[in-house]
Design a protein around this motif. Structure first.
Motif, mmCIF file in Angstrom:
data_model
loop_
_atom_site.group_PDB
_atom_site.id
_atom_site.type_symbol
_atom_site.label_atom_id
_atom_site.label_comp_id
_atom_site.label_asym_id
_atom_site.label_seq_id
_atom_site.Cartn_x
_atom_site.Cartn_y
_atom_site.Cartn_z
ATOM 1 N N ALA A 66 57.272 48.186 38.969
ATOM 2 C CA ALA A 66 55.953 48.689 39.366
ATOM 3 C C ALA A 66 54.898 48.295 38.342
ATOM 4 O O ALA A 66 53.786 47.888 38.715
ATOM 5 N N GLU A 67 55.216 48.385 37.064
ATOM 6 C CA GLU A 67 54.262 48.009 36.016
ATOM 7 C C GLU A 67 53.988 46.504 36.042
ATOM 8 O O GLU A 67 52.856 46.073 35.891
ATOM 9 N N ALA A 68 55.034 45.699 36.263
ATOM 10 C CA ALA A 68 54.856 44.251 36.352
ATOM 11 C C ALA A 68 53.976 43.889 37.546
ATOM 12 O O ALA A 68 53.109 43.010 37.451
ATOM 13 N N ALA A 69 54.169 44.568 38.674
ATOM 14 C CA ALA A 69 53.361 44.314 39.869
ATOM 15 C C ALA A 69 51.904 44.689 39.620
ATOM 16 O O ALA A 69 50.976 43.974 40.026
ATOM 17 N N LYS A 70 51.694 45.809 38.934
ATOM 18 C CA LYS A 70 50.336 46.263 38.625
ATOM 19 C C LYS A 70 49.625 45.247 37.724
ATOM 20 O O LYS A 70 48.466 44.888 37.945
ATOM 21 N N GLU A 71 50.340 44.773 36.706
ATOM 22 C CA GLU A 71 49.771 43.790 35.781
ATOM 23 C C GLU A 71 49.470 42.471 36.494
ATOM 24 O O GLU A 71 48.423 41.861 36.282
ATOM 25 N N ALA A 72 50.379 42.030 37.369
ATOM 26 C CA ALA A 72 50.163 40.795 38.122
ATOM 27 C C ALA A 72 48.956 40.926 39.044
ATOM 28 O O ALA A 72 48.171 39.980 39.193
ATOM 29 N N SER A 73 48.782 42.093 39.655
ATOM 30 C CA SER A 73 47.629 42.331 40.535
ATOM 31 C C SER A 73 46.331 42.267 39.744
ATOM 32 O O SER A 73 45.359 41.625 40.169
ATOM 33 N N ARG A 74 46.298 42.928 38.585
ATOM 34 C CA ARG A 74 45.093 42.895 37.740
ATOM 35 C C ARG A 74 44.755 41.467 37.333
ATOM 36 O O ARG A 74 43.590 41.061 37.365
ATOM 37 N N ASP A 75 45.791 40.701 36.962
ATOM 38 C CA ASP A 75 45.584 39.317 36.554
ATOM 39 C C ASP A 75 45.054 38.469 37.708
ATOM 40 O O ASP A 75 44.124 37.683 37.539
ATOM 41 N N ALA A 76 45.626 38.648 38.895
ATOM 42 C CA ALA A 76 45.188 37.888 40.065
ATOM 43 C C ALA A 76 43.740 38.212 40.424
ATOM 44 O O ALA A 76 42.953 37.311 40.750
ATOM 45 N N ILE A 77 43.371 39.480 40.338
ATOM 46 C CA ILE A 77 41.988 39.877 40.633
ATOM 47 C C ILE A 77 41.037 39.264 39.607
ATOM 48 O O ILE A 77 39.982 38.709 39.961
ATOM 49 N N ALA A 78 41.395 39.315 38.331
ATOM 50 C CA ALA A 78 40.544 38.744 37.276
ATOM 51 C C ALA A 78 40.369 37.245 37.487
ATOM 52 O O ALA A 78 39.254 36.712 37.354
ATOM 53 N N ARG A 79 41.441 36.541 37.822
ATOM 54 C CA ARG A 79 41.354 35.089 38.055
ATOM 55 C C ARG A 79 40.496 34.782 39.286
ATOM 56 O O ARG A 79 39.738 33.815 39.305
ATOM 57 N N THR A 80 40.641 35.604 40.319
ATOM 58 C CA THR A 80 39.861 35.401 41.539
ATOM 59 C C THR A 80 38.374 35.571 41.249
ATOM 60 O O THR A 80 37.554 34.736 41.656
ATOM 61 N N PHE A 81 38.013 36.641 40.551
ATOM 62 C CA PHE A 81 36.612 36.858 40.194
ATOM 63 C C PHE A 81 36.096 35.760 39.272
ATOM 64 O O PHE A 81 34.964 35.302 39.418
#
Length: 65
Positions: free
Chosen positions: A19-34
């Motif tokens: 769950a923590e890895a998924a949360k971190e990956a989501s944050r990273d993907a959002i930051a890269r998208t922005f």
């Protein structure tokens, strides 16, 4: 046929790590998208919402309830 289900209220150690890895990956993907100047689309408060890199939110449509 009646099936029985078990409800788990606590995560195992492995599930917590996942769950923590998924949360971190989501944050990273959002930051890269922005950073690329693109928007994301999320479900928020019963609506489908587009969020632009500058934080502007646009409601696209109401989700079914």
């Amino acid at each position: 046929m009646v099936e029985k289900y078990t409800v788990v209220t606590e995560l195992t150690g492995e599930a917590k790590m996942l769950a923590e890895a998924a949360k971190e990956a989501s944050r990273d993907a959002i930051a890269r998208t922005f950073a690329a100047g693109l928007s994301i689309v999320v479900a928020k408060d019963g609506n489908l919402v587009r969020i632009a890199p500058d934080g502007t939110e646009t409601i696209l449509r109401k989700l079914r309830q």
